[in-house]
Every structure is written in structure tokens, then in C-alpha cells.
Write a protein that holds these residues in place. Structure first.
Motif, short mmCIF file in Angstrom:
data_model
loop_
_atom_site.label_atom_id
_atom_site.label_comp_id
_atom_site.label_asym_id
_atom_site.label_seq_id
_atom_site.Cartn_x
_atom_site.Cartn_y
_atom_site.Cartn_z
N VAL A 1 9.01 -8.01 -10.82
CA VAL A 1 8.93 -6.86 -11.60
C VAL A 1 7.34 -6.74 -12.11
O VAL A 1 6.94 -7.55 -12.76
N PHE A 2 6.86 -5.58 -11.97
CA PHE A 2 5.33 -5.45 -12.31
C PHE A 2 5.47 -4.48 -13.48
O PHE A 2 6.28 -3.33 -13.42
N GLY A 3 4.90 -4.95 -14.82
CA GLY A 3 5.24 -4.19 -15.79
C GLY A 3 3.86 -3.50 -16.50
O GLY A 3 2.91 -4.04 -15.70
N PRO A 4 3.89 -3.21 -17.55
CA PRO A 4 2.39 -2.63 -18.10
C PRO A 4 1.40 -3.51 -17.86
O PRO A 4 0.27 -3.33 -17.38
N ALA A 5 1.55 -4.91 -18.26
CA ALA A 5 0.32 -5.79 -18.05
C ALA A 5 -0.19 -6.00 -16.86
O ALA A 5 -1.41 -6.44 -16.55
N ASP A 6 0.65 -5.92 -15.64
CA ASP A 6 -0.03 -6.29 -14.44
C ASP A 6 0.31 -4.87 -13.36
O ASP A 6 0.25 -5.14 -12.07
N ALA B 1 0.58 -2.82 -6.62
CA ALA B 1 1.98 -2.99 -6.86
C ALA B 1 2.81 -1.66 -6.91
O ALA B 1 4.12 -1.64 -6.29
N LEU B 2 2.41 -0.55 -7.01
CA LEU B 2 3.10 0.78 -6.49
C LEU B 2 3.31 0.84 -5.05
O LEU B 2 4.35 1.15 -4.56
N ILE B 3 2.13 0.69 -4.33
CA ILE B 3 2.25 0.35 -2.76
C ILE B 3 3.23 -0.33 -2.51
O ILE B 3 4.14 -0.07 -1.42
N ALA B 4 3.30 -1.73 -2.80
CA ALA B 4 4.20 -2.46 -2.21
C ALA B 4 5.53 -2.30 -2.76
O ALA B 4 6.31 -2.58 -1.93
N SER B 5 5.82 -1.62 -3.95
CA SER B 5 7.27 -1.40 -4.24
C SER B 5 7.85 -0.39 -3.25
O SER B 5 8.82 -0.33 -2.85
N ALA B 6 6.73 0.48 -2.33
CA ALA B 6 7.16 1.47 -1.47
C ALA B 6 7.06 0.99 -0.17
O ALA B 6 6.90 1.91 0.79
N CYS B 7 6.63 -0.33 0.11
CA CYS B 7 6.25 -0.71 1.39
C CYS B 7 7.33 -0.83 2.43
O CYS B 7 7.89 -2.02 2.47
N ALA B 8 7.63 0.07 3.13
CA ALA B 8 8.82 0.05 4.11
C ALA B 8 8.46 -1.02 5.54
O ALA B 8 7.37 -0.63 6.02
N PRO B 9 9.06 -1.96 5.51
CA PRO B 9 8.69 -2.97 6.33
C PRO B 9 8.47 -2.58 7.64
O PRO B 9 7.47 -3.44 8.49
N PHE B 10 8.94 -1.84 8.23
CA PHE B 10 8.75 -1.19 9.73
C PHE B 10 7.75 -0.20 9.88
O PHE B 10 7.43 0.11 10.83
N MET B 11 7.29 0.23 8.83
CA MET B 11 6.12 1.34 8.67
C MET B 11 4.72 0.83 8.16
O MET B 11 3.78 1.23 8.83
N PHE B 12 4.85 -0.10 7.20
CA PHE B 12 3.61 -0.60 6.75
C PHE B 12 3.35 -2.26 6.87
O PHE B 12 4.64 -2.89 6.45
N GLN B 13 2.35 -2.67 7.07
CA GLN B 13 2.17 -4.11 6.89
C GLN B 13 2.18 -4.42 5.37
O GLN B 13 2.06 -3.65 4.33
N ALA B 14 2.71 -5.75 5.17
CA ALA B 14 3.09 -6.17 3.89
C ALA B 14 2.07 -6.17 3.02
O ALA B 14 0.59 -6.25 3.44
N VAL B 15 2.09 -5.90 1.51
CA VAL B 15 0.82 -5.60 0.77
C VAL B 15 0.70 -6.95 0.09
O VAL B 15 1.65 -7.65 -0.43
#
Length: 357
Positions: A158-163, A168-182
Motif C-alpha cells: 500500500v502506497f500512502g501519502p508518504a510515498d 506507484a499510480l502506474i504500478a497499481s494499474a499495471c495490467a501484466p499482459f499489457m505493460f511491463q512491470a513497474v
């Protein structure tokens, strides 16, 4: 009672925003409706995948321009998604048309390391257009939390305000079959909805007297057994999402039962419950288009308005969904325990996932 005495005793509603691809535009409409309610205050926001993007647009807008700014920023998010995705719309066709959905059919068979060897990130262009990560790090009443899955460990972070960051936003929406891991802190991350859709504990860690309003996009039940590769993969993803949510709800339910004074009130606006025919057909959420987005937005707004007409008076007072009956009874039937987590018994604050932030 979860009310803000400095704002005319208005109820504060914490938001849990699920991922669901294009169906996230339904959430957009629901959020617009909530923003139009001057007697309701929005509190903390937790989101995964599309829910993380909606949450970031909402909170950034609130911090920079109030309710009007939030609505404008949500519209900007979905306009950017439509613009960036436009070149690919002719390759995907929803509603069971596999012969026309060339890319949609091939998706389960191809790796983004083959189709996107240079790790192009269209999401970065979108996220940078509507977010201000410096503002998001402020936290406060509208603190934002997003989650992503560590590919190596399999644990949700979980990424909260401090980090919070663009990554982090891109990683949360990183569909593995569409994008390389963040890559974040030297570790690869994928879409957060695989482990929790979304995490709920950030919404009540500061108070066990809270209202949580979840916009649900993932169907708990599907009448059909999937037979195509893409729909099989879709249901596998949904099952992971469902079980992550059930784990979060089991902890919430146990806290309500066993912690003295705890009153975590759960409310659910569900696309699967109020959606029209085809609204949750798997290919829809992989489809990009302004007409689809606007239709879902209007549907989300109307559904939220109808929900408020029936349940507004329950905010700050009682839950409007029976968590045990809706989500946990089948688990109980199979002997799954709903004991209060050890973290709660010991007074620790580690209620789930990797809580670095």
C-alpha cells in the motif's frame, strides 16, 4: 458517528474504489454524484487499478479546486484515457465479437516484453496530466492510498501519502499482459487488484467509527463458465480480486464483532447489481472510447443518486449492506474462520499487506 462537527455535522464518507478497466467510468459518475452532495464530505480514499486513477484524480482535484476542481479533474482523466487509447480501439471489439477483436483475442498469448520491448508507458502520459503527487503527499482528510502487487514476493504493498508517486499510480494499474512491470525501490510491481480490490484497512486505521462507501465493479458471481482464452483469463483475474476483497471484509467484520466500540459501517454501490445487460461482459472493460465512457459515467451518476435517495439517512448511522450475508456466508459454510486478526488483538496496526508508505 462519523461526522465532522466543524462542517455542520456532515457525514464523512471514506471511499473504496475498485479496479475494472473501462468500467471505472461508472465510478467516475458515482464520484460526480457524491461531489454534488454538499451535505456529504469525502474522507480517505483507497483504490486499486482504475480505482487508484479515479482516486488520484478525485483527491488532486479536491485539494487544488474543491468539488468543482475534482469533477473537472475526473473528466480530464477519462478524456486522456480516450485520447491515448484511441489508436487501439479498432483492434478491440466488445460484446462477444472475438473475430473482430484482434488484439483482445491475442492478449492472453502475447507478453508485453514481446509487444512492447521498449517499455513504453502510455499510462505515464495520462497520470502526469491529471495528478500532482506533491499535493497527494500532504495527506489529511482526503489522504489517498493505492495498492500494487510485488511480482517477486506476491505481497500487496500500500502506497500512502508518504510515498505516493507517479510510479506507484502506474504500478497499481499495471495490467501484466499489457505493460511491463513497474520498478519501484528496485522491485517490480503489477496491478493492485490481483491481491486486494481495494485495500480497506487504510480507510479505518485512524478510527474504528467510520463509513466506507465502496464502488464495486467486479461481479461476485458469473452465470456462465468462460470458454475463450481471454474470458478464462478474465475470470481468473476476477477470482483473485474477489478473494482479496473477501479477506479485507472478513477482517472488517471481525473487528465489528470483537472490538469494543467499533462501528465500521459498510455501503456498496455495485455495477454488477445495477448494470444493464452487457455492462459486465469481460471485453467491455478492455474497450476504450468516449461514448462508452460517457454512457458508463451517466449510469454511475444515476445509480449513485438512486442509492442516496434510499440510503442517505443511514450514513453515519448504520451499514446498508450485510457483509456476512453478501460476501462471507459461503466462506463460513466451508469452515473459514472470521476470527479477529492477531494484529487487532495485540493493538498493532498491521492489518494487512505491506504497509510501507
Amino acid at each position: 458517528m462519523s461526522r465532522d462537527s466543524q462542517s455542520g455535522d456532515k457525514p464523512v464518507v471514506n471511499l473504496a474504489l475498485q479496479g475494472g478497466g473501462a468500467n471505472g467510468a461508472f465510478t467516475w459518475g458515482a464520484l460526480e454524484c457524491l461531489l454534488d452532495q454538499e451535505d456529504i464530505r469525502i474522507g480517505r480514499v483507497s483504490g486499486a487499478s482504475a480505482g487508484a486513477l479515479n482516486g488520484a484524480a478525485l483527491v488532486t482535484g479536491l485539494l487544488k479546486g474543491g468539488r468543482t476542481g475534482a469533477k473537472e479533474n475526473l473528466a480530464l482523466l477519462w478524456r486522456k484515457v480516450a485520447e491515448v487509447g484511441a489508436p487501439f480501439t479498432f483492434l478491440s471489439s466488445p460484446l462477444r465479437k472475438p473475430g473482430l477483436g484482434i488484439w483482445d483475442d491475442a492478449l492472453p498469448l502475447l507478453s508485453p516484453y514481446q509487444t512492447n520491448p521498449f517499455a513504453i508507458q502510455p499510462l505515464r502520459h495520462i497520470v502526469e496530466a491529471f495528478t500532482d503527487t506533491e499535493s497527494l503527499r500532504i495527506g489529511g482528510l482526503n489522504a489517498l492510498f493505492v495498492n500494487a502487487v510485488n511480482v517477486h514476493s506476491g505481497r500487496s504493498r500500500v502506497f500512502g501519502p508518504a510515498d505516493l508517486s507517479t510510479d506507484a499510480l502506474i504500478a497499481s494499474a499495471c495490467a501484466p499482459f499489457m505493460f511491463q512491470a513497474v520498478q519501484i525501490d528496485g522491485e517490480p510491481y503489477w496491478d493492485g487488484s490481483y491481491a486486494a480490490n481495494p485495500m480497506l484497512w487504510p480507510l479505518y486505521e485512524s478510527s474504528l467509527d467510520s463509513d466506507i462507501f465502496m464502488v464495486e465493479l467486479t461481479p461476485q458471481q458469473r452465470a456462465e463458465t468462460p470458454t475463450t482464452a481471454k474470458n478464462i483469463l478474465n475470470r481468473i483475474n476476477e477470482i483473485a480480486s474477489i478473494n482479496g476483497l473477501i479477506s479485507e471484509l472478513r477482517s472488517l467484520h471481525a473487528i465489528n464483532r470483537h472490538v469494543s466500540g467499533a462501528d465500521l459501517r459498510m455501503h456498496v454501490l455495485s455495477l454488477p447489481d445495477v448494470g444493464r445487460d452487457g455492462a459486465i461482459e469481460p471485453s467491455v472493460k478492455r474497450t476504450v472510447g468516449p461514448l462508452l465512457f460517457d454512457s458508463l459515467r451517466r449510469h454511475g451518476y444515476d445509480a449513485c443518486r438512486a442509492w442516496l435517495a434510499e440510503f442517505r439517512h443511514d450514513l453515519g448511522v448504520r451499514s446498508t449492506v450485510d457483509v456476512a450475508a453478501r460476501y462471507l456466508d459461503s466462506q463460513h459454510a466451508h469452515g473459514v474462520r472470521d476470527d479477529i486478526p492477531q494484529a487487532v488483538q495485540s493493538g498493532q496496526r498491521d492489518l494487512g499487506g505491506d504497509r510501507r508508505r
